[in-house]
Design a protein around this motif. Sequence first.
Motif, short mmCIF file in Angstrom:
data_model
loop_
_atom_site.label_atom_id
_atom_site.label_comp_id
_atom_site.label_asym_id
_atom_site.label_seq_id
_atom_site.Cartn_x
_atom_site.Cartn_y
_atom_site.Cartn_z
N LYS A 36 0.86 -1.19 0.00
CA LYS A 36 0.00 0.00 0.00
C LYS A 36 0.89 1.23 0.00
O LYS A 36 2.12 1.12 0.17
N PRO A 37 0.34 2.44 -0.18
CA PRO A 37 1.16 3.65 -0.26
C PRO A 37 2.01 3.88 0.99
O PRO A 37 1.62 3.54 2.11
N ILE A 38 3.17 4.48 0.77
CA ILE A 38 4.11 4.84 1.85
C ILE A 38 4.14 6.37 1.94
O ILE A 38 4.20 7.06 0.93
N THR A 39 4.09 6.89 3.16
CA THR A 39 4.20 8.33 3.39
C THR A 39 5.58 8.65 3.93
O THR A 39 6.04 8.02 4.88
N VAL A 40 6.24 9.62 3.31
CA VAL A 40 7.54 10.10 3.78
C VAL A 40 7.36 11.53 4.29
O VAL A 40 7.04 12.43 3.53
N ILE A 41 7.56 11.71 5.59
CA ILE A 41 7.48 13.03 6.20
C ILE A 41 8.80 13.75 6.00
O ILE A 41 9.87 13.19 6.28
N VAL A 42 8.75 14.97 5.50
CA VAL A 42 9.94 15.82 5.44
C VAL A 42 9.79 16.85 6.54
O VAL A 42 8.81 17.60 6.58
N SER A 43 10.75 16.88 7.46
CA SER A 43 10.61 17.71 8.66
C SER A 43 10.95 19.18 8.42
O SER A 43 11.01 19.96 9.38
N LEU A 44 11.18 19.55 7.16
CA LEU A 44 11.44 20.94 6.80
C LEU A 44 10.47 21.36 5.69
O LEU A 44 9.74 20.54 5.14
N GLN A 45 10.50 22.64 5.36
CA GLN A 45 9.54 23.17 4.40
C GLN A 45 9.79 22.68 2.97
O GLN A 45 10.91 22.30 2.61
N ALA A 46 8.75 22.76 2.17
CA ALA A 46 8.89 22.48 0.74
C ALA A 46 9.88 23.46 0.13
O ALA A 46 9.88 24.64 0.47
N GLY A 47 10.73 22.96 -0.76
CA GLY A 47 11.73 23.80 -1.39
C GLY A 47 13.07 23.79 -0.68
O GLY A 47 14.06 24.30 -1.22
N SER A 48 13.12 23.22 0.52
CA SER A 48 14.41 23.09 1.21
C SER A 48 15.23 22.02 0.53
O SER A 48 14.71 21.20 -0.25
N ALA A 49 16.54 22.00 0.79
CA ALA A 49 17.41 21.00 0.16
C ALA A 49 16.99 19.59 0.56
O ALA A 49 16.98 18.67 -0.27
N ALA A 77 9.72 23.50 14.86
CA ALA A 77 10.58 23.17 16.01
C ALA A 77 11.90 22.54 15.56
O ALA A 77 12.40 21.61 16.18
N GLY A 78 12.47 23.08 14.47
CA GLY A 78 13.76 22.56 14.01
C GLY A 78 13.71 21.14 13.53
O GLY A 78 14.74 20.43 13.52
N GLY A 79 12.53 20.67 13.12
CA GLY A 79 12.38 19.29 12.64
C GLY A 79 11.80 18.35 13.67
O GLY A 79 11.43 17.22 13.33
N VAL A 80 11.68 18.78 14.92
CA VAL A 80 11.18 17.91 15.99
C VAL A 80 9.73 17.50 15.74
O VAL A 80 9.34 16.37 16.06
N LEU A 81 8.93 18.38 15.16
CA LEU A 81 7.53 18.06 14.89
C LEU A 81 7.41 16.84 13.99
O LEU A 81 6.64 15.90 14.27
N GLY A 82 8.18 16.82 12.91
CA GLY A 82 8.14 15.68 12.00
C GLY A 82 8.68 14.42 12.64
O GLY A 82 8.14 13.32 12.45
N ALA A 83 9.77 14.55 13.40
CA ALA A 83 10.36 13.39 14.07
C ALA A 83 9.41 12.82 15.11
O ALA A 83 9.33 11.60 15.30
N SER A 84 8.67 13.70 15.79
CA SER A 84 7.70 13.24 16.79
C SER A 84 6.59 12.43 16.13
O SER A 84 6.16 11.40 16.66
N ARG A 85 6.11 12.91 14.98
CA ARG A 85 5.08 12.15 14.24
C ARG A 85 5.62 10.77 13.87
O ARG A 85 4.91 9.76 14.00
N LEU A 86 6.85 10.71 13.40
CA LEU A 86 7.45 9.43 13.03
C LEU A 86 7.57 8.52 14.25
O LEU A 86 7.25 7.33 14.18
#
Length: 327
Positions: A36-49, A77-86
């Motif tokens: 089934k589909p896989i979701t990849v969270i990017v902990s920074l904004q769109a357009g970042s490296a 939060a410097g990426g912590v929000l995305g890491a917390s979701r993961l």
Amino acid sequence: MTSAPHAGLRRGLQLLLAVVGLAWRPALADEPFPSKPITVIVSLQAGSASDIATRVVAGELSKRLGVKVIVENLPGAGGVLGASRLHGAKPDGYTLAALNNGLITFVPNLPDRPSFDIGTLAAVSMIAELPSVLVVPAALPASTLREFVDYSRQHPGKLSYGSVGMGSPQHIAMEMLKSATGADLLHVPYRGGPQAVADVVSGQIQATWIAVSVAVPFIKTGQLRPLAVGGGTRSPQLPDTPTLKEAGVREFEYVPWVGLYAPPNTPAPVLRVLSEAVQGVLDQKASRDQIAGYGLRARASSPAELQQVGQTERGEMAAVIEGLRLR
């Protein structure tokens, strides 16, 4: 009223269905991964490296794995929000996150660290290194790193720099630069790199580290001035810009990276499938060239290699951050 023979037959059928059901459950549990589909969270904004590199890999992973790979930006939060979701996601391989080295190696050493252990996230594979450049407004009267440092010291408390948050690569790199040179700069945290760059262009702040790929268009139009690249060699996209060492700073290099992670306790076979798929993507010349076209460097790894890089750098940064008195 139901006759006794019919009741017995019904009970027999129910028992048979129950047995079949028990036999069927393991088959469902052992279904191929992924299905089934896989979701990849990017902990920074769109357009970042980090976002750019991840989207290149995700597009090819979809083809290689035969399922849709969806990229979701979750900055904060410097990426912590995305890491917390993961960290709180089900460990089945269907939720992943692209996290940069600041989150993996710097943030755990800060006094205001997350409530969960970042070190428990399951490593999948490195994705890319993100060569970066220190930029200032074109209108600032400083053409070299030394002139910038001198100008900041001549105007104490007046100059500031931007980062994507406490413990982010930009934050720690600038604090290390201040320690090495005596520069007088105030820290201004942002939700994402694009806002920081916009404020350097407008002169609201006076410096930031940014991926070379993001900086080049602003440099070409004369809106930003590059002072130094963070790696050990000059960037092909900015051949006239010196390295930190060439600019007189020998104490450190600054080469951020982004890696792919899964929730804690994700099964090793799932991690292996994902890691080998990323390796396959980055083994393709077309993928490497596409990533290089953005000024980034493709870099794959095994789960064990990425886990070791994170542990080693986390230990090294403990002493650095202690010395910077950020605790």
